[in-house]
Each structure stands twice: as C-alpha cells, then as structure tokens.
Design a protein around this motif. Structure first.
Motif, PDB file in Angstrom:
ATOM      1  N   UNK A  75       0.826  -1.126   0.041  1.00  0.00           N
ATOM      2  CA  UNK A  75       0.034   0.123  -0.036  1.00  0.00           C
ATOM      3  C   UNK A  75       0.796   1.311   0.084  1.00  0.00           C
ATOM      4  N   UNK A  76       0.434   2.326  -0.728  1.00  0.00           N
ATOM      5  CA  UNK A  76       0.946   3.619  -0.707  1.00  0.00           C
ATOM      6  C   UNK A  76      -0.051   4.603  -0.054  1.00  0.00           C
ATOM      7  N   UNK A  77       0.336   5.350   0.967  1.00  0.00           N
ATOM      8  CA  UNK A  77      -0.620   6.205   1.790  1.00  0.00           C
ATOM      9  C   UNK A  77       0.133   7.490   2.051  1.00  0.00           C
ATOM     10  N   UNK A  78      -0.527   8.474   2.282  1.00  0.00           N
ATOM     11  CA  UNK A  78      -0.012   9.644   3.039  1.00  0.00           C
ATOM     12  C   UNK A  78      -1.083  10.180   4.224  1.00  0.00           C
ATOM     13  N   UNK A  79      -0.394  10.798   4.888  1.00  0.00           N
ATOM     14  CA  UNK A  79      -1.074  11.137   6.282  1.00  0.00           C
ATOM     15  C   UNK A  79      -1.010  12.939   6.339  1.00  0.00           C
ATOM     16  N   UNK A  80      -2.073  13.434   6.270  1.00  0.00           N
ATOM     17  CA  UNK A  80      -2.102  14.991   6.328  1.00  0.00           C
ATOM     18  C   UNK A  80      -2.233  15.485   7.749  1.00  0.00           C
ATOM     19  N   UNK A  81      -1.305  16.012   8.036  1.00  0.00           N
ATOM     20  CA  UNK A  81      -1.258  16.504   9.483  1.00  0.00           C
ATOM     21  C   UNK A  81      -1.477  17.993   9.560  1.00  0.00           C
ATOM     22  N   UNK A  91       4.834   0.739   1.576  1.00  0.00           N
ATOM     23  CA  UNK A  91       5.045  -0.495   2.307  1.00  0.00           C
ATOM     24  C   UNK A  91       5.715  -1.561   1.453  1.00  0.00           C
ATOM     25  N   UNK A  92       6.900  -1.872   1.849  1.00  0.00           N
ATOM     26  CA  UNK A  92       7.719  -2.626   1.038  1.00  0.00           C
ATOM     27  C   UNK A  92       7.540  -4.294   1.370  1.00  0.00           C
ATOM     28  N   UNK A  93       8.095  -5.134   0.224  1.00  0.00           N
ATOM     29  CA  UNK A  93       7.926  -6.627   0.537  1.00  0.00           C
ATOM     30  C   UNK A  93       8.455  -7.217   1.730  1.00  0.00           C
ATOM     31  N   UNK A  94       9.557  -6.712   2.356  1.00  0.00           N
ATOM     32  CA  UNK A  94      10.389  -7.269   3.422  1.00  0.00           C
ATOM     33  C   UNK A  94       9.640  -7.211   4.668  1.00  0.00           C
ATOM     34  N   UNK A 284      11.742  -3.582  -2.184  1.00  0.00           N
ATOM     35  CA  UNK A 284      11.705  -4.258  -0.887  1.00  0.00           C
ATOM     36  C   UNK A 284      11.497  -3.665   0.640  1.00  0.00           C
ATOM     37  N   UNK A 285      11.937  -2.663   0.469  1.00  0.00           N
ATOM     38  CA  UNK A 285      12.052  -1.704   1.774  1.00  0.00           C
ATOM     39  C   UNK A 285      10.816  -0.876   2.002  1.00  0.00           C
ATOM     40  N   UNK A 286      10.294  -0.779   3.111  1.00  0.00           N
ATOM     41  CA  UNK A 286       9.259   0.140   3.338  1.00  0.00           C
ATOM     42  C   UNK A 286       9.864   1.494   3.320  1.00  0.00           C
ATOM     43  N   UNK A 287       9.319   2.538   2.694  1.00  0.00           N
ATOM     44  CA  UNK A 287       9.977   3.962   2.750  1.00  0.00           C
ATOM     45  C   UNK A 287       8.969   4.993   2.962  1.00  0.00           C
TER      46      UNK A 287
END
Length: 461
Positions: A75-81, A91-94, A284-287
């Motif tokens: 998933x690809x998400x954004x949080x608006x603060x 969210x990556x694969x590992x 692979x990584x969560x960023x």
C-alpha cells in the motif's frame, strides 16, 4: 603506476557534475528542474506545499491514511497533519522489522507573518503590522514586491484561503525603506540594526472610504477584504497570513544552469525526497517521506519534527504488520534532507574551502551541523556514512562532503537531531544554496538532480 593514476586512486577531490559526468544526465536534469520550478511557484507556504504534494501523490496512486486505518503490504499512503505537515509511506515486501528508509525535509521558509491585530492607518497609508518568521536579514525584505498567502479560520468553522500577488493581475504589497537622501544616519548602522523588526510594516492601501471619517483608509481596506473574502477585522485573530516574495522561479545565468527562487531552503530537498518516493517502483523496503513544518523556528508544535507524529505512524505501521516498533526504529535509516551553504567567492572569509559545499559538485553530505563545538547537532556515525557511500556508488550518484562554514563563524541546525534521538541512524543530505535565507536564493540544476538520484538510490537499496 604513474603519478596521475596513483593520485586518482588515492586522493579525494571535489569535481563538478560536468567534469565527472559530462552531459550524461544534463537533459534529464533540465527537464526535472522545470517541474521543480512549477512546484516552487505553486507552494510558497507549507500549506500550499502540502496541497500540491498531495495532488502529486494521488496522481501516483497514493491514498489518504487516517490513524487507526488498516495497513497492508504494497500500500501507498499519505497522512495529512493539519494541512501543514505531510507524511507519505510505501509498504515494501520485506518484513517491517527490517526498518524503514526515511527522508525528512521541511517545507516552511523564512518569511514575514502578520500579527494577530495587524491593520492600522498612519500618515495617509494603511499598513499590516508583522512579526518575522525564521532567520532573516531584515534589510533584504524592504523595498521588494511581496505577495500575501494564508488562511482566515472563521468562528463558524469555515476556512478562507488567501493568495494575492501571484497572478499578474493581482496587486502587490510592499515594506517601505528610507531614501538614500535621508538615510545617512541609517547607513552607518550595522546591517542587523539598520531595519528594526517593528519597522517591517506592510503597505496595503492609501485610498479612504470617505473623506470625513477617521481611519477611513483602514476602513476601506476592511471593506475590500469583506467584499472579497467575507471577513471582518475580528477574523484576523484566528488567521495565519504571511508575506512572501512575489517573484517566480526563474533560470539564472546565460547558460540557464541555475534556478533563482524564494524558498529553495528547504523545498529544493523536499521536492526530490517526495518525487523519488513517488517514482519508486515496488521496493523490498518500506519507505517514508516526511515534509515537516516549523523547522525554521525550532521544529516545535504538532506539525514540527519534535512532535510525536512520526513515531505514532511508525508504531501504527509496526503493529498492523506484526512488527516490533523498537526494532523497526533501530533498523531504520534516515536522510535529513536539508540544504547546505554553497561556497561563495564573494565572501570567502566565512568558509573553509576544503570542507565547503561547492556549487554544481553534487548533493552534499553534512556529517554534523550545530555551532562551534558541534553544539546542538546530530553527528552521524562513520559506519552509516560508509554504507551510504557504497549505496550511492551503485548508481553513480555524485556527492560531496561539507560543513556549514568555518568552525567559529556561526552554524545552524536541522531536524536530524530530533529523528536520531529515536535510535534511528540519520545524516544530513541536501543541495548547496547561494544566499540561503534571502528572499531570492540560487541553486544549481545539476545539484538538484543529483539530490533526486541520491534519494531514489536510498529508497531502493
């Protein structure tokens, strides 16, 4: 082995992107710079940067996240603060316990804020009283065209957005300066004292509503604001309004190799951090990319990097994906994406040239910032820097190492120390800037593109 080959093998020297790379990436850098200029013109405040960044993120497939929502791999998400601070994550694969690749830049810049009771009339003119924001040199802000940006938050819960001065048909605003004919005494004052903070009053009108009433010019300004925005003077009490330079981002130099604009510090790092994340393929990584507010005034408040929102999100992501938050933080790595001072041959006395950032020599690693005895800084460890060197070498990213001026000449800070305090390896990485904190700053397009390439490599490897 001859002397030249041995020297090339054993010595370190800063060479420009053009020397190292020829014109390999020049066309891509020029194309990328045009998009960056559009981002600058659309986002002159942190609120505007959040808005345009969300639009870019949604176009890239990101959707809004609210605290408590479920989180799944891929998933690809954004949080608006609060409309002033944006956190995006992919969210990556590992397994999440392997950590998160974090970039953190700030999207606020030095400016002139309005006081809560700003409007007054004096000497046949109407003015706004102001309180400057961040580290400015006050003399640079007088006698320059300004635009007005921000919001009125009304008592009924509605919010009215203001953006006046960016369209060619808009009026502009202005801070009066003293003419040279009468400025002999002022001219003898030190630069920091020649213009006082309380003199940074913004000229907003001179036409009276009628000739009979006292404060008729002020009344006329209020009438015009009420007609356009439906506000009264009371609404200034819950407003956030800022004056910023009205100039657009433009190419600098006959060769168009540089960009002049307001707000390079720190949008010249925020934009590469954001776009590298959006351009990243399945990883692979969560960023995570953080676009923070309030860095110029100490990173305080709920939208600054001293708030707990980053940790709240790491905890949320960890718990939803079966991770241990402490382990996630310990295995995470962060690039504190902030600018460096470019060596300026017009002011050589404040730089130690061997350890200064040079224009067009690539993105800059700053192991430590702070002032004098490394006071108030994160000091990145050698192992982390060695790892980064190898990572950037994989993609041929051109970079340099630097510090912010001579040891006893001043210094500055970034958000790095606030992130590293959570047991996250962190280092400052950014673009060298000429005339940092001025109303109009200059950067190299080559350095901008290397920053993007560095962020992309960091997310990827």
């Amino acid at each position: 082995m001859n002397t030249q080959k041995l020297s090339d093998k054993l010595t370190y020297s800063k060479k420009s992107v053009y020397e190292r790379d020829g014109k390999k990436n020049l066309a891509l850098a020029m194309e990328y710079a045009e998009k960056y200029k559009s981002y600058l013109d659309a986002g002159k405040t942190e609120r505007e940067c959040v808005k345009i960044s969300i639009a870019l993120a949604e176009a890239a497939g990101y959707t809004e996240y609210k605290l408590g929502d479920d989180i799944k791999k891929g998933e690809k998400k954004y949080y608006n603060n609060r409309g002033k601070n944006l956190l995006l994550f992919s969210i990556g694969k590992e397994h999440i316990n392997n950590g998160i690749r974090i970039t953190a830049a700030h999207i606020d810049s030095p400016r002139i804020d309005l006081k809560q009771c700003p409007l007054y009339e004096e000497g046949g003119m109407a003015f706004f009283k102001t309180h400057y924001y961040g580290g400015i040199r006050k003399y640079q802000w007088v006698a320059t065209p300004l635009s007005l940006h921000g919001v009125f938050a009304k008592a009924d819960g509605s919010v009215v957005e203001v953006n006046i001065g960016e369209d060619d048909n808009d009026p502009l605003f202005y801070i009066n300066d003293l003419l040279p004919h009468l400025g002999h005494k002022q001219g003898k004052d030190p630069l920091d004292d020649a213009i006082k903070g309380e003199q940074l009053n913004i000229l907003v009108g001179s036409e009276p509503y009628t000739d009979e009433e006292e404060n008729s010019i002020k009344l006329n300004v209020l009438k015009l604001l009420n007609e356009k925005y439906g506000i009264t003077e009371d609404d200034f009490l819950s407003a956030e309004l800022s004056a910023v330079p009205a100039a657009k981002a433009r190419d600098i130099g006959f060769d168009r190799s540089m960009i002049g604009a307001y707000g390079h510090d720190d949008r010249v790092c925020a934009y590469p951090a954001l776009t590298a994340l959006l351009d990243m393929k399945d990883s692979e990584h969560t960023a995570m990319c953080i676009l923070a507010d309030k860095e110029e005034t100490g990173s305080d408040g709920p939208s600054g990097m001293q708030s707990q929102i980053m940790i709240d999100l790491i905890n949320e992501i960890s718990s939803k994906l079966g991770g241990n938050p402490a382990l996630v933080r310990a295995n995470s790595k962060c690039l504190s994406a902030d600018v460096s001072a470019a060596y300026d041959p017009n002011f050589p006395d404040v730089f130690e040239k061997k350890n200064a950032a040079m224009l067009s020599c690539g993105v800059v690693f700053t192991k430590f910032t702070g002032s004098r005895g490394k006071s108030g800084t994160n000091d990145a460890n050698a192992e982390f820097i060695g790892w980064l060197r190898g990572l950037l070498a994989n993609d041929g990213v051109i970079w340099q190492a630097a510090e912010l001026g001579k040891v006893d000449c001043g210094g500055g800070g970034t958000v790095a120390k606030y992130i590293s305090s959570h047991n996250i390896d962190t280092i400052d990485l950014g673009v060298p800037v000429i005339s940092m904190h001025a109303p109009y700053e200059v950067i190299s397009k080559a350095d901008l593109y290397e920053a993007y390439r560095a962020m992309l490599a960091f997310y990827k490897y």
